[in-house]
Design an enzyme around this catalytic site. Structure first.
Site, PDB file in Angstrom:
ATOM      1  N   CYS A 183       0.799  -1.221   0.000  1.00 53.99           N
ATOM      2  CA  CYS A 183       0.000   0.000   0.000  1.00 53.99           C
ATOM      3  C   CYS A 183       0.834   1.275   0.000  1.00 53.99           C
ATOM      4  O   CYS A 183       0.282   2.372  -0.070  1.00 53.99           O
ATOM      5  CB  CYS A 183      -0.970  -0.011   1.176  1.00 53.99           C
ATOM      6  SG  CYS A 183      -2.050  -1.439   1.121  1.00 53.99           S
ATOM      7  N   THR A 209       2.411  -7.227   9.084  1.00 57.50           N
ATOM      8  CA  THR A 209       1.145  -6.529   8.825  1.00 57.50           C
ATOM      9  C   THR A 209       0.803  -5.451   9.856  1.00 57.50           C
ATOM     10  O   THR A 209      -0.015  -4.580   9.564  1.00 57.50           O
ATOM     11  CB  THR A 209      -0.035  -7.532   8.794  1.00 57.50           C
ATOM     12  OG1 THR A 209      -0.069  -8.265  10.026  1.00 57.50           O
ATOM     13  CG2 THR A 209       0.112  -8.499   7.623  1.00 57.50           C
ATOM     14  N   HIS A 238      -2.429   8.596   5.427  1.00 53.66           N
ATOM     15  CA  HIS A 238      -2.729   7.261   4.906  1.00 53.66           C
ATOM     16  C   HIS A 238      -4.092   6.830   5.442  1.00 53.66           C
ATOM     17  O   HIS A 238      -4.942   6.387   4.686  1.00 53.66           O
ATOM     18  CB  HIS A 238      -1.624   6.287   5.316  1.00 53.66           C
ATOM     19  CG  HIS A 238      -1.765   4.931   4.713  1.00 53.66           C
ATOM     20  ND1 HIS A 238      -1.790   4.712   3.351  1.00 53.66           N
ATOM     21  CD2 HIS A 238      -1.897   3.703   5.300  1.00 53.66           C
ATOM     22  CE1 HIS A 238      -1.924   3.421   3.111  1.00 53.66           C
ATOM     23  NE2 HIS A 238      -2.002   2.785   4.274  1.00 53.66           N
ATOM     24  N   THR A 274      -8.166   1.438  10.112  1.00 52.91           N
ATOM     25  CA  THR A 274      -7.867   0.323  11.010  1.00 52.91           C
ATOM     26  C   THR A 274      -7.473   0.889  12.370  1.00 52.91           C
ATOM     27  O   THR A 274      -6.929   1.992  12.460  1.00 52.91           O
ATOM     28  CB  THR A 274      -6.727  -0.565  10.483  1.00 52.91           C
ATOM     29  OG1 THR A 274      -5.527   0.206  10.412  1.00 52.91           O
ATOM     30  CG2 THR A 274      -7.060  -1.139   9.114  1.00 52.91           C
ATOM     31  N   ALA A 295      -5.142  -0.091  14.615  1.00 48.11           N
ATOM     32  CA  ALA A 295      -3.712   0.068  14.885  1.00 48.11           C
ATOM     33  C   ALA A 295      -3.063   1.062  13.928  1.00 48.11           C
ATOM     34  O   ALA A 295      -2.240   1.892  14.346  1.00 48.11           O
ATOM     35  CB  ALA A 295      -3.014  -1.288  14.782  1.00 48.11           C
ATOM     36  N   GLU A 333      -0.163   6.094  12.923  1.00 49.41           N
ATOM     37  CA  GLU A 333       0.097   7.247  12.061  1.00 49.41           C
ATOM     38  C   GLU A 333      -0.125   8.551  12.823  1.00 49.41           C
ATOM     39  O   GLU A 333       0.653   9.505  12.688  1.00 49.41           O
ATOM     40  CB  GLU A 333      -0.791   7.222  10.819  1.00 49.41           C
ATOM     41  CG  GLU A 333      -0.486   8.389   9.887  1.00 49.41           C
ATOM     42  CD  GLU A 333      -1.238   8.391   8.575  1.00 49.41           C
ATOM     43  OE1 GLU A 333      -0.851   9.156   7.664  1.00 49.41           O
ATOM     44  OE2 GLU A 333      -2.223   7.617   8.452  1.00 49.41           O
ATOM     45  N   LYS A 340      -9.864   8.504   2.443  1.00 50.75           N
ATOM     46  CA  LYS A 340     -10.328   7.113   2.302  1.00 50.75           C
ATOM     47  C   LYS A 340     -11.733   6.917   2.866  1.00 50.75           C
ATOM     48  O   LYS A 340     -12.362   5.894   2.608  1.00 50.75           O
ATOM     49  CB  LYS A 340      -9.337   6.155   2.953  1.00 50.75           C
ATOM     50  CG  LYS A 340      -8.016   6.039   2.196  1.00 50.75           C
ATOM     51  CD  LYS A 340      -7.087   5.016   2.823  1.00 50.75           C
ATOM     52  CE  LYS A 340      -5.806   4.845   2.019  1.00 50.75           C
ATOM     53  NZ  LYS A 340      -4.882   6.004   2.136  1.00 50.75           N
ATOM     54  N   HIS A 368     -10.055   2.082   0.689  1.00 48.98           N
ATOM     55  CA  HIS A 368      -8.607   1.880   0.635  1.00 48.98           C
ATOM     56  C   HIS A 368      -8.239   1.287  -0.721  1.00 48.98           C
ATOM     57  O   HIS A 368      -8.559   0.131  -1.005  1.00 48.98           O
ATOM     58  CB  HIS A 368      -8.155   0.966   1.770  1.00 48.98           C
ATOM     59  CG  HIS A 368      -6.665   0.885   1.917  1.00 48.98           C
ATOM     60  ND1 HIS A 368      -5.788   1.609   1.130  1.00 48.98           N
ATOM     61  CD2 HIS A 368      -5.885   0.168   2.765  1.00 48.98           C
ATOM     62  CE1 HIS A 368      -4.548   1.336   1.482  1.00 48.98           C
ATOM     63  NE2 HIS A 368      -4.586   0.467   2.476  1.00 48.98           N
ATOM     64  N   PHE A 402       1.816  -2.869   4.055  1.00 50.91           N
ATOM     65  CA  PHE A 402       2.164  -4.121   4.714  1.00 50.91           C
ATOM     66  C   PHE A 402       3.655  -4.397   4.506  1.00 50.91           C
ATOM     67  O   PHE A 402       4.188  -4.182   3.415  1.00 50.91           O
ATOM     68  CB  PHE A 402       1.364  -5.282   4.124  1.00 50.91           C
ATOM     69  CG  PHE A 402       0.004  -5.483   4.735  1.00 50.91           C
ATOM     70  CD1 PHE A 402      -0.466  -4.704   5.784  1.00 50.91           C
ATOM     71  CD2 PHE A 402      -0.832  -6.495   4.270  1.00 50.91           C
ATOM     72  CE1 PHE A 402      -1.715  -4.908   6.350  1.00 50.91           C
ATOM     73  CE2 PHE A 402      -2.088  -6.710   4.826  1.00 50.91           C
ATOM     74  CZ  PHE A 402      -2.527  -5.920   5.865  1.00 50.91           C
TER      75      PHE A 402
END
Lengths: 86, 411
Positions: free
Chosen positions: B163, B270, B303, B307, B309, B314, B333, B338, B397
């Site tokens: 990504c 991940t 980004h 999610t 985490a 970030e 997003k 995404h 990832f």
């Protein structure tokens, strides 16, 4: 037999998005005629194998480009006869 | 500090449009690209929500004889590249030496087509596998098809950083132009991940947004109730040029790429490094590369995938870098979903328009900001602000972190 193979070839070429206008027994499969390139000729060999149960090895498939439609149909018919006889 | 490079062309295929201003208007207005997969689509019943891009006829960009076994990601990339070159007013060979043009267009490759072929292999054995499969699925083939279609004969490659790949492709293109190896680089990323095997992998990893009655509310970057990302497909391609070359040919310059940075988390395949320290360093490297201080950045396109985490890490990184000089931050997003590697390219394009219009998109669905994501959020409505520089983050990832800084065109 050859007529049936010729019809099969026509249908295969149409499915493979080749222009078959003016298609005749003297039309070359490769660059000078229908303009099939290596991957397309490989696919054609697979289609023949799937349809008729006969196999052309890689060296033989490479010769398809220089064949005319008539020669190709005759070669497939010959291979079918040979395979059936064994 | 290094010199910037010129952005002269943009081409997009996205869930919220194919024209860059249309995409920008959508992310500003909250016109969502998130939908329930329709009946008949392979994802129907597999995922709750996804972001689909418009159909592109493969035979419109690739010879019909070769277009039967070509992945959608490649088709979208060629279309976007054509639009970007047209936007730049470049015909390779007429306006630029073909050997002085490079391509860096990335993506994970044609996994959907590979999966289809695997099914055919299971069903029919060897004869189920097309000889055309390899050029239809390899991850370099988007770049290769663009080179073939437009006659590009210089350096070409794709980067495999998940990504982060869109942002990294822009960075690599910048590096190539600065080195003098090329006058023009076609760069970006394309992804077509909307097929069951890929979606199930994300779902089984508990990464997908779930349980939202209204699909348009499922992607919720930085929101307290966020519970995962929404998979989307897209292609984004930019044309970058050496500034002198662009000026000499009288090109319209949309913006400049001022700098970029890239780091690795060195943490987990991940899960992002929770303290965001490597992500923070990618932003610092980009700032140094651009010769800017934190106060010079007027907008940060995060980004921000939605999610738990990822958003928290970030946010920690952004706070660490910017502190009291934090610019307005948003993740687009919430509207686009995404778009995996393509996100970086699409979001860079959004940054270009933000610079041009002096308008900053909000984060859609950010109803209740998570205290763990305490940032200077652009909430609900776009914010009017004349900005000179925009940062765009892309994280992938594997722990790939990329930050790109775009600046108002200097002409």
């Amino acid at each position: 037999m050859t007529a049936e193979i010729r019809q099969f070839l026509l249908e295969s070429l149409t499915e493979m998005k080749y222009d078959t206008d003016g298609f005749g027994d003297d039309t070359v499969l490769g660059p000078a005629g229908i303009d099939m390139e290596s991957l397309a000729l490989a696919e054609l060999a697979m289609r023949v194998e799937d349809q008729y149960g006969v196999r052309f090895d890689a060296d033989e498939a490479e010769t398809f480009a220089a064949m005319t439609v008539g020669e190709f149909c005759a070669a497939v018919a010959q291979r079918v006869r040979t395979t059936s006889a064994t | 500090m290094s010199t910037g490079v010129a952005v002269t062309g943009i081409g997009l295929v996205s869930p919220v449009g194919t024209a860059v201003d249309e995409v920008f208007d959508a992310v500003c207005a909250g016109r969502s690209g998130l939908v329930r997969p329709p009946e008949g689509h392979a994802l129907h019943g597999v995922v709750d929500v996804a972001a689909f891009s418009p159909a592109v006829d493969a035979a419109s960009v690739i010879p019909a004889k070769e277009a039967r076994v070509v992945d959608r990601s490649i088709v979208m990339a060629v279309r976007a590249a054509g639009d970007a070159l047209a936007d730049a007013g470049i015909e390779v060979g007429r306006d630029v030496d073909p050997y002085r043009v490079a391509v860096v267009v990335s993506g994970v490759g044609g996994l959907a087509t590979l999966a289809d072929q695997a099914v055919e292999r299971s069903r029919r054995g060897r004869l189920g596998v097309s000889p055309f499969m390899l050029p239809g699925v390899l991850p370099n083939m988007a770049a290769a098809r663009i080179a073939i279609k437009f006659g590009v004969r210089g350096y070409s490659s794709s980067v495999g950083t998940a990504c982060a790949a869109g942002g990294q492709s822009i960075g690599e293109a910048t590096r190539i132009l600065r080195s003098g190896e090329a006058d023009v680089v076609v760069c970006g990323c394309t992804e077509a991940p909307l097929f069951p095997t890929f979606a199930d992998a994300f779902g089984n990893a508990l990464a997908l947004a779930r349980g939202w009655a209204d699909p348009t509310t499922a992607s919720r970057p930085f929101d307290r109730r966020r519970n995962g990302l929404v998979l989307g497909e897209a292609a984004g391609v930019l044309v970058l040029e050496r500034p002198g070359f662009a000026r000499a040919r009288g090109a319209t310059v949309h913006a400049d790429v001022l700098g970029w940075g890239a780091t690795s988390d060195a943490y987990h395949p991940t899960t992002p490094r929770p303290d965001g320290s490597s992500a923070a360093e990618s932003m610092r490297i980009a700032l140094r590369d651009a010769g800017l201080s934190t106060g010079d950045v007027g907008y940060l396109n995060a980004h921000g995938t939605g999610t738990k985490a990822g958003d928290a890490a970030e946010a920690a990184a952004i706070r660490d870098v910017y502190g009291d000089a934090m610019p307005p931050v948003s993740s687009t997003k919430g509207v686009t979903g995404h778009l995996l590697g393509a996100s970086g390219a699409i979001e860079a394009a959004i940054g270009v328009v933000a610079l041009r219009r002096g308008l900053l998109p909000p984060t859609h669905n950010l109803d209740d900001p998570d205290p763990a994501c305490d940032l200077n959020h652009v909430l609900e409505q776009p914010a009017a602000a004349a900005v000179d520089a925009v940062m765009s983050n892309s994280f992938g990832f594997g722990g790939h972190n990329v930050s790109v800084i775009l600046g108002r065109a200097n002409g």
